[in-house]
Motif scaffolding. Structure first.
Motif, mmCIF file in Angstrom:
data_model
loop_
_atom_site.group_PDB
_atom_site.id
_atom_site.type_symbol
_atom_site.label_atom_id
_atom_site.label_comp_id
_atom_site.label_asym_id
_atom_site.label_seq_id
_atom_site.Cartn_x
_atom_site.Cartn_y
_atom_site.Cartn_z
ATOM 1 N N TYR A 111 38.172 -6.140 10.446
ATOM 2 C CA TYR A 111 38.368 -7.317 11.283
ATOM 3 C C TYR A 111 39.555 -8.102 10.740
ATOM 4 O O TYR A 111 39.630 -8.403 9.546
ATOM 5 N N ILE A 112 40.496 -8.393 11.625
ATOM 6 C CA ILE A 112 41.716 -9.128 11.279
ATOM 7 C C ILE A 112 41.779 -10.367 12.156
ATOM 8 O O ILE A 112 41.580 -10.281 13.365
ATOM 9 N N ARG A 113 42.077 -11.508 11.546
ATOM 10 C CA ARG A 113 42.289 -12.704 12.360
ATOM 11 C C ARG A 113 43.412 -13.539 11.768
ATOM 12 O O ARG A 113 43.706 -13.484 10.571
ATOM 13 N N GLY A 114 44.052 -14.302 12.627
ATOM 14 C CA GLY A 114 45.103 -15.198 12.179
ATOM 15 C C GLY A 114 44.548 -16.410 11.470
ATOM 16 O O GLY A 114 43.347 -16.719 11.549
ATOM 17 N N ASP A 138 38.117 3.787 11.232
ATOM 18 C CA ASP A 138 38.007 4.290 12.598
ATOM 19 C C ASP A 138 38.354 3.263 13.673
ATOM 20 O O ASP A 138 38.615 3.646 14.812
ATOM 21 N N TYR A 139 38.342 1.976 13.322
ATOM 22 C CA TYR A 139 38.661 0.973 14.341
ATOM 23 C C TYR A 139 39.131 -0.324 13.693
ATOM 24 O O TYR A 139 38.891 -0.575 12.513
ATOM 25 N N ILE A 140 39.803 -1.129 14.502
ATOM 26 C CA ILE A 140 40.249 -2.464 14.108
ATOM 27 C C ILE A 140 39.936 -3.428 15.241
ATOM 28 O O ILE A 140 40.180 -3.127 16.409
ATOM 29 N N VAL A 141 39.384 -4.576 14.886
ATOM 30 C CA VAL A 141 39.243 -5.699 15.814
ATOM 31 C C VAL A 141 40.172 -6.787 15.307
ATOM 32 O O VAL A 141 39.995 -7.301 14.197
ATOM 33 N N MET A 142 41.179 -7.125 16.093
ATOM 34 C CA MET A 142 42.180 -8.093 15.661
ATOM 35 C C MET A 142 42.201 -9.290 16.600
ATOM 36 O O MET A 142 42.291 -9.127 17.811
#
Length: 259
Positions: free
Chosen positions: A149-152, A194-198
């Motif tokens: 999980y990536i967030r600004g 396997d995945y990214i939520v940005m």
């Protein structure tokens, strides 16, 4: 140009590696961020090499902002992606350099100096780690999937972050929160995750990594499921994205909690 980008990443990365075990004194420290003089020195080294070879090119970098020269070529630089990790002695950070030509990202380099991992890609030519071609994973079981999980910065409350990430923590094997987005995209490219939520991360953090992942076969869409299309550079905003190796993409996207 890809070789110059690698040269700049190595020059900056070796400096960061030398400084990593030293006592670091921040220029600024807030509740969710830190500014280090090492950021500025890494940036100076990268800009020195780019402008030595391409004196007319524009550079956008985290510390210097937009160094505007000509519009056709724009280098997008994060001289120390993962500054907070670097500051606390956690060896997960990188130098990230991308090149936009006439509004399209055409190359990306992400260098992890601690592990000596040089990821790179040119549009249409595949992506590589230290010369070995990369490909995303083929995992099809959600319960075995690992994501990030990536967030600004300052984009949402901690309560919102918990709500968005909870389904992934419960329904997949593991959800990482590494705070170094460029490297996360490279993990996806390699098939290690396997995945990214940005969620609304800055372009300098991810421009190179997205190209590297896509050239390795990653599927990238917005949260509504529309294929990601890079838009000409705008430092003010960047879309929220879902990325995956492909087979699990729609399941991952459906787990989002829409506000």
């Amino acid at each position: 140009m890809i070789e110059i980008a690698k040269e700049a990443a190595l020059f900056a990365g070796e400096y960061l590696k030398e400084r990593f075990t030293q006592q670091l004194i921040p220029d600024l420290e807030s509740h969710n961020d830190v500014k280090l003089p090492e950021d500025k020195e890494s940036e100076r080294r990268i800009m020195e090499i780019i402008h030595r070879h391409f004196p007319s090119h524009t550079i956008y970098s985290e510390e210097a902002g937009l160094v505007n020269r000509e519009d056709e070529y724009l280098w997008i630089v994060d001289p120390l992606d993962g500054t907070n990790n670097y500051f606390i002695g956690y060896p997960y950070f990188s130098v990230s350099i991308a090149l936009q030509h006439k509004g399209d990202i055409v190359l990306g380099v992400v260098y992890n100096p601690i592990a000596n991992q040089m990821f790179w890609a040119e549009k249409g030519k595949g992506s590589y780690l230290n010369g070995k071609r990369l490909a995303v994973s083929s995992r099809t079981e959600l319960v075995k999937a690992v994501g990030s999980y990536i967030r600004g910065r300052d984009t949402m409350t901690k309560e919102h972050e918990l709500a968005v990430t909870r389904p992934y923590m419960l329904q997949t094997k593991r959800l990482l929160r590494t705070i170094a987005p460029a490297l996360d995209w490279c993990l996806l490219a390699h098939g290690w995750i396997d995945y990214i939520v940005m969620e609304r991360s800055g372009i300098m953090d991810v421009a190179a990594g997205i190209l590297i992942a896509r050239e390795a076969g990653a599927k990238v869409t917005d949260w509504q499921g529309q294929p990601y299309q890079h838009q000409p550079f705008d430092s003010r905003e960047f879309p929220s994205l879902i990325a995956s190796s492909g087979p699990l993409h729609e399941q991952i996207r459906q787990m989002l909690i829409e506000e």
